[in-house]
Enzyme design. Structure first.
Site, PDB file in Angstrom:
ATOM      1  N   ASP A 203     -28.135   1.436   3.525  1.00  0.00           N
ATOM      2  CA  ASP A 203     -27.110   0.770   4.324  1.00  0.00           C
ATOM      3  C   ASP A 203     -26.556  -0.381   3.492  1.00  0.00           C
ATOM      4  O   ASP A 203     -27.286  -1.336   3.183  1.00  0.00           O
ATOM      5  CB  ASP A 203     -27.724   0.256   5.629  1.00  0.00           C
ATOM      6  CG  ASP A 203     -26.727  -0.416   6.554  1.00  0.00           C
ATOM      7  OD1 ASP A 203     -25.577  -0.649   6.134  1.00  0.00           O
ATOM      8  OD2 ASP A 203     -27.113  -0.719   7.700  1.00  0.00           O
TER       9      ASP A 203
ATOM     10  N   TYR B 131     -11.113  -5.966  11.784  1.00  0.00           N
ATOM     11  CA  TYR B 131     -10.894  -4.834  10.881  1.00  0.00           C
ATOM     12  C   TYR B 131      -9.791  -5.142   9.874  1.00  0.00           C
ATOM     13  O   TYR B 131      -9.959  -4.942   8.663  1.00  0.00           O
ATOM     14  CB  TYR B 131     -10.569  -3.570  11.669  1.00  0.00           C
ATOM     15  CG  TYR B 131     -10.542  -2.322  10.816  1.00  0.00           C
ATOM     16  CD1 TYR B 131     -11.732  -1.731  10.404  1.00  0.00           C
ATOM     17  CD2 TYR B 131      -9.345  -1.745  10.408  1.00  0.00           C
ATOM     18  CE1 TYR B 131     -11.732  -0.590   9.610  1.00  0.00           C
ATOM     19  CE2 TYR B 131      -9.325  -0.613   9.615  1.00  0.00           C
ATOM     20  CZ  TYR B 131     -10.516  -0.038   9.222  1.00  0.00           C
ATOM     21  OH  TYR B 131     -10.510   1.091   8.430  1.00  0.00           O
TER      22      TYR B 131
ATOM     23  N   LYS C 255     -10.368  -5.482   5.799  1.00  0.00           N
ATOM     24  CA  LYS C 255      -9.740  -4.600   4.822  1.00  0.00           C
ATOM     25  C   LYS C 255      -8.786  -5.355   3.898  1.00  0.00           C
ATOM     26  O   LYS C 255      -8.616  -4.985   2.731  1.00  0.00           O
ATOM     27  CB  LYS C 255      -9.027  -3.453   5.538  1.00  0.00           C
ATOM     28  CG  LYS C 255      -9.981  -2.437   6.169  1.00  0.00           C
ATOM     29  CD  LYS C 255     -10.917  -1.835   5.131  1.00  0.00           C
ATOM     30  CE  LYS C 255     -11.774  -0.716   5.693  1.00  0.00           C
ATOM     31  NZ  LYS C 255     -12.628  -0.082   4.657  1.00  0.00           N
TER      32      LYS C 255
ATOM     33  N   TRP D  94       8.044   0.900   7.666  1.00  0.00           N
ATOM     34  CA  TRP D  94       8.898   0.376   8.723  1.00  0.00           C
ATOM     35  C   TRP D  94       9.024  -1.139   8.600  1.00  0.00           C
ATOM     36  O   TRP D  94       8.058  -1.807   8.291  1.00  0.00           O
ATOM     37  CB  TRP D  94       8.341   0.715  10.102  1.00  0.00           C
ATOM     38  CG  TRP D  94       8.294   2.186  10.419  1.00  0.00           C
ATOM     39  CD1 TRP D  94       7.166   2.938  10.625  1.00  0.00           C
ATOM     40  CD2 TRP D  94       9.391   3.110  10.595  1.00  0.00           C
ATOM     41  NE1 TRP D  94       7.480   4.247  10.904  1.00  0.00           N
ATOM     42  CE2 TRP D  94       8.859   4.365  10.901  1.00  0.00           C
ATOM     43  CE3 TRP D  94      10.782   2.946  10.520  1.00  0.00           C
ATOM     44  CZ2 TRP D  94       9.656   5.489  11.139  1.00  0.00           C
ATOM     45  CZ3 TRP D  94      11.575   4.071  10.758  1.00  0.00           C
ATOM     46  CH2 TRP D  94      11.015   5.326  11.047  1.00  0.00           C
TER      47      TRP D  94
END
Length: 258
Positions: free
Chosen positions: A67, A162, A166, A258
């Protein structure tokens, strides 16, 4: 095949390799000739993937259950691979925690850390452990799997841990690329968009209307197939990327345009 994409004789670590994108990455590297060292938390999945790879491609494939968020495990992965092969040519840093889809004001510090720690600290720790081996070798390729969420705040989901994690992976990639360029190590990243992976399928199943909204936000109007990431991966792992340093490649069907 162009010789610059041939990975025969190379040794590659892939994390999160017991399923999903990591499993696919392992197959892609094996198809290109690399010997594999797989790591993930689930030994049953690792054994299955390793058996399939050996049978299909005739390359060597070893594994260890680990892990990356557990202190000591990144060092153990690097040491185990080095014990087997005597070197590490490639690291694909794929293992990560998934999105905690809760508003920031409802996300506890503990929940925030549960995403941040594996995605940032775990990724860094394995880069550091493998980097020590690669620095001694004076060569190596590291590919960190970031996300288009590093570049934008996704519409229709809750932002927070998140996206932050990232984005940190993307900047970690650039930082290490600068630090280790003189050691012959290329450090780059891939930012995938929405793919038809099991976690995304579960996410869409919980809200059937959301998949349609996502497709409307992708110029190509479809989810990506996992194997559509393989070309970018093999590029960054191969001699074809010898002059690529700190690149962050987006493969998202145009979502971030976009």
């Amino acid at each position: 095949m162009l010789k610059c994409f041939d990975l025969t004789g190379q040794t590659a670590i892939v994390t999160g390799a017991s399923k999903g994108l990591g499993e696919g990455f392992a197959h892609a590297l094996a198809q290109s000739g690399a010997d594999l060292f797989l790591a993930a938390r689930h030994p049953e999945g690792l054994q299955r993937v390793a058996d399939e790879i050996r049978a299909a491609y005739g390359v060597r494939c070893h594994w260890c259950a680990a892990d990356i968020a557990k202190p000591g495990d990144p060092d153990r992965i690097a040491a185990a691979c080095t014990d087997v092969y005597g070197k590490i040519d490639i690291l694909v840093n794929n293992a990560a925690a998934m999105r905690n889809n809760k508003p920031p004001q409802q996300t506890t510090p503990e929940e925030f850390e549960a995403v941040m720690y594996p995605n940032v600290i775990g990724t860094y720790a394995l880069c550091r452990a493998v980097g020590e081996v690669m620095r001694r070798q004076k060569k190596g390729k590291i590919v960190n799997i970031s996300s288009m969420s590093a570049l934008i705040v996704n519409r229709g989901v809750y932002g927070g841990s998140y996206e932050v994690s990232k984005a940190a992976v993307a900047m970690l990639t650039k930082t290490l690329a600068v630090e280790w360029a003189g050691d012959g190590i290329n450090v780059n990243a891939i930012c995938p968009g929405y793919y038809g992976t099991e976690p995304n399928r579960r996410f869409f199943a919980a809200d059937p209307t959301f998949e349609g909204k996502v497709l409307d936000m992708i110029p190509m109007h479809r989810l990506g197939e996992p194997n559509e990431l393989w070309g970018a991966l093999i590029l960054l792992c191969s001699p074809a990327a010898d002059y690529m340093q700190g690149s962050v490649i987006t493969v998202d069907g145009g979502y971030t345009l976009w």
